[in-house]
Design a protein around this motif. Structure first.
Motif, PDB file in Angstrom:
ATOM      1  N   PRO A 163      52.702  39.438  38.964  1.00  0.00           N
ATOM      2  CA  PRO A 163      54.169  39.584  38.945  1.00  0.00           C
ATOM      3  C   PRO A 163      54.731  39.989  37.577  1.00  0.00           C
ATOM      4  O   PRO A 163      55.929  40.295  37.474  1.00  0.00           O
ATOM      5  CB  PRO A 163      54.674  38.190  39.355  1.00  0.00           C
ATOM      6  CG  PRO A 163      53.525  37.568  40.066  1.00  0.00           C
ATOM      7  CD  PRO A 163      52.301  38.079  39.374  1.00  0.00           C
ATOM      8  N   GLU A 164      53.910  39.985  36.534  1.00  0.00           N
ATOM      9  CA  GLU A 164      54.363  40.371  35.191  1.00  0.00           C
ATOM     10  C   GLU A 164      53.867  41.765  34.809  1.00  0.00           C
ATOM     11  O   GLU A 164      53.899  42.133  33.632  1.00  0.00           O
ATOM     12  CB  GLU A 164      53.840  39.353  34.174  1.00  0.00           C
ATOM     13  CG  GLU A 164      54.212  37.905  34.480  1.00  0.00           C
ATOM     14  CD  GLU A 164      55.714  37.684  34.400  1.00  0.00           C
ATOM     15  OE1 GLU A 164      56.299  38.008  33.348  1.00  0.00           O
ATOM     16  OE2 GLU A 164      56.304  37.209  35.394  1.00  0.00           O
ATOM     17  N   TYR A 165      53.465  42.557  35.783  1.00  0.00           N
ATOM     18  CA  TYR A 165      52.834  43.846  35.528  1.00  0.00           C
ATOM     19  C   TYR A 165      53.920  44.924  35.345  1.00  0.00           C
ATOM     20  O   TYR A 165      54.341  45.591  36.288  1.00  0.00           O
ATOM     21  CB  TYR A 165      51.916  44.190  36.691  1.00  0.00           C
ATOM     22  CG  TYR A 165      50.842  45.202  36.390  1.00  0.00           C
ATOM     23  CD1 TYR A 165      50.872  45.992  35.237  1.00  0.00           C
ATOM     24  CD2 TYR A 165      49.796  45.388  37.278  1.00  0.00           C
ATOM     25  CE1 TYR A 165      49.883  46.910  34.983  1.00  0.00           C
ATOM     26  CE2 TYR A 165      48.789  46.310  37.040  1.00  0.00           C
ATOM     27  CZ  TYR A 165      48.844  47.071  35.878  1.00  0.00           C
ATOM     28  OH  TYR A 165      47.860  47.994  35.631  1.00  0.00           O
ATOM     29  N   ALA A 166      54.354  45.124  34.113  1.00  0.00           N
ATOM     30  CA  ALA A 166      55.485  46.013  33.806  1.00  0.00           C
ATOM     31  C   ALA A 166      55.234  47.448  34.277  1.00  0.00           C
ATOM     32  O   ALA A 166      56.116  48.085  34.859  1.00  0.00           O
ATOM     33  CB  ALA A 166      55.769  45.988  32.301  1.00  0.00           C
ATOM     34  N   TRP A 167      54.046  47.953  34.015  1.00  0.00           N
ATOM     35  CA  TRP A 167      53.754  49.343  34.365  1.00  0.00           C
ATOM     36  C   TRP A 167      53.825  49.568  35.877  1.00  0.00           C
ATOM     37  O   TRP A 167      54.301  50.610  36.333  1.00  0.00           O
ATOM     38  CB  TRP A 167      52.371  49.735  33.844  1.00  0.00           C
ATOM     39  CG  TRP A 167      51.996  51.148  34.168  1.00  0.00           C
ATOM     40  CD1 TRP A 167      52.548  52.285  33.653  1.00  0.00           C
ATOM     41  CD2 TRP A 167      51.008  51.569  35.106  1.00  0.00           C
ATOM     42  NE1 TRP A 167      51.955  53.400  34.204  1.00  0.00           N
ATOM     43  CE2 TRP A 167      51.000  52.982  35.110  1.00  0.00           C
ATOM     44  CE3 TRP A 167      50.111  50.897  35.947  1.00  0.00           C
ATOM     45  CZ2 TRP A 167      50.134  53.737  35.899  1.00  0.00           C
ATOM     46  CZ3 TRP A 167      49.263  51.647  36.740  1.00  0.00           C
ATOM     47  CH2 TRP A 167      49.271  53.046  36.714  1.00  0.00           C
ATOM     48  N   ALA A 168      53.393  48.578  36.655  1.00  0.00           N
ATOM     49  CA  ALA A 168      53.461  48.713  38.111  1.00  0.00           C
ATOM     50  C   ALA A 168      54.919  48.789  38.580  1.00  0.00           C
ATOM     51  O   ALA A 168      55.256  49.572  39.482  1.00  0.00           O
ATOM     52  CB  ALA A 168      52.742  47.547  38.785  1.00  0.00           C
ATOM     53  N   TYR A 169      55.797  47.978  37.958  1.00  0.00           N
ATOM     54  CA  TYR A 169      57.227  48.048  38.290  1.00  0.00           C
ATOM     55  C   TYR A 169      57.795  49.431  37.953  1.00  0.00           C
ATOM     56  O   TYR A 169      58.577  50.003  38.727  1.00  0.00           O
ATOM     57  CB  TYR A 169      58.012  46.977  37.528  1.00  0.00           C
ATOM     58  CG  TYR A 169      57.865  45.578  38.068  1.00  0.00           C
ATOM     59  CD1 TYR A 169      58.562  45.164  39.207  1.00  0.00           C
ATOM     60  CD2 TYR A 169      57.038  44.649  37.430  1.00  0.00           C
ATOM     61  CE1 TYR A 169      58.436  43.861  39.699  1.00  0.00           C
ATOM     62  CE2 TYR A 169      56.895  43.355  37.919  1.00  0.00           C
ATOM     63  CZ  TYR A 169      57.600  42.967  39.054  1.00  0.00           C
ATOM     64  OH  TYR A 169      57.462  41.684  39.534  1.00  0.00           O
ATOM     65  N   ALA A 170      57.405  49.961  36.794  1.00  0.00           N
ATOM     66  CA  ALA A 170      57.912  51.274  36.377  1.00  0.00           C
ATOM     67  C   ALA A 170      57.464  52.360  37.345  1.00  0.00           C
ATOM     68  O   ALA A 170      58.257  53.228  37.750  1.00  0.00           O
ATOM     69  CB  ALA A 170      57.438  51.592  34.958  1.00  0.00           C
TER      70      ALA A 170
END
Length: 319
Positions: free
Chosen positions: A42-49
């Motif tokens: 849930p803290e995976y910034a690149w996946a959110y981007a």
């Protein structure tokens, strides 16, 4: 896929697979894989981007905005996420927020050629600050020229070519467009660079050369597939034409006819009528100009009739 088989909890593999699908244009599969990556981390910034960009390309701009903002919360140094958010705001019509986010991306990464190019396009086509747009377009080309593959150089060169017209560097714009045409198979770029050539020549009063390039333009246009869609924006160029008082009404109408054809607002047959009307009128004007000039000189030098000569010269000025 093999990595996921070996480790079904491998978030990076799901995110990378999702990004691969996104780049292939399979957005539903991309969304599914990226969501799985976020479930696992849930803290995976690149996946959110990447998920945000996926939603943007699907046309769901609110979801795209939310995901990209979450990516920035998790990683405030993510230049790509700021640029992606800038692109979302362009799509939503909020130019000020778009500019702010692209500028933030450049603060974080001064070698981000795509961000320079996007800023140039926004400022040129929506804010009509041609000098600032030109500076960003030139910077995009400068940065991309130093990249190992230079895969986007022709695209950025195209942005620069249009900016060269609207800052008054007509000859340089023509040469830039000519170089792009000789080095691209992209139909959109090729078509619009032919427009840049014509406009550059017309604004330099090179009517004969412009007429020849118009013929090339029409020939190229007629060979395009029937379903060809042109994504180029002409709002900056149109605004430029509208604000140039030294450009004649007839010349503006000629260029606007070309743009209308590119937008599929008129048929190529209607463009051909406009072309013939404009260039025939230009030739007739030149004939009258030369005739009045000759008459004036004849009266002045042969008959010494000053008043008649002066009248002829005045008439030449009107032409």
């Amino acid at each position: 896929k093999r990595a996921i088989e070996l480790n079904p909890e491998y978030a990076w593999a799901y995110a990378s697979l999702g990004e691969t699908y996104r780049q292939k244009g399979d957005y539903d599969k991309a969304e599914a894989q990226l969501k799985r990556a976020i479930e696992l981390n849930p803290e995976y910034a690149w996946a959110y981007a990447s998920l945000g960009e996926t939603y943007r390309q699907k046309g769901d701009y609110d979801k795209a905005e939310a995901q990209l903002k979450r990516a920035i919360e998790l990683n405030p140094e993510d230049d790509w996420a700021f640029a992606g958010l800038g692109r979302v705001y362009i799509d939503k019509g909020d130019q000020d927020k778009a500019v702010a986010n692209f500028k933030k991306a450049l603060e974080l990464n001064p070698a981000f050629a795509w961000a320079y190019n996007e800023l140039a396009a926004i400022i040129h086509d929506n804010m009509f600050d041609y000098d600032e747009a030109f500076r960003y377009a030139r910077k995009a080309v400068e940065v991309e020229s130093k990249a190992p593959k230079q895969k986007n150089l022709l695209v950025y060169d195209s942005t620069l070519a249009e900016s060269l017209v609207t800052v008054g560097h007509f000859d340089e714009a023509f040469r830039k467009a000519e170089g792009i045409i000789s080095n691209t198979d992209d139909q959109t770029i090729g078509l619009n660079m032919r427009l840049i050539q014509i406009v550059s020549l017309l604004l330099q009063e090179k009517e004969a050369e412009a007429r020849s390039k118009v013929d090339e333009f029409i020939e190229f246009y007629e060979e395009l597939p029937k379903d060809f869609e042109n994504t180029w924006s002409y709002s900056g160029m149109l605004h430029f034409l509208e604000t140039q008082n030294e450009i004649s009404k007839e010349k503006k109408e000629m260029i606007i006819s070309l743009i209308q054809c590119l937008r599929k607002e008129i048929e190529v047959s209607q463009l051909e009528v406009a072309v013939k009307k404009y260039f025939d009128k230009e030739n007739i004007s030149k004939v009258y100009f030369l005739t009045d000039h000759s008459i004036a000189l004849t009266f002045r030098q042969v008959e010494s009739r000053d008043e008649v000569a002066l009248s002829a010269f005045k008439n030449r000025g009107r032409c």
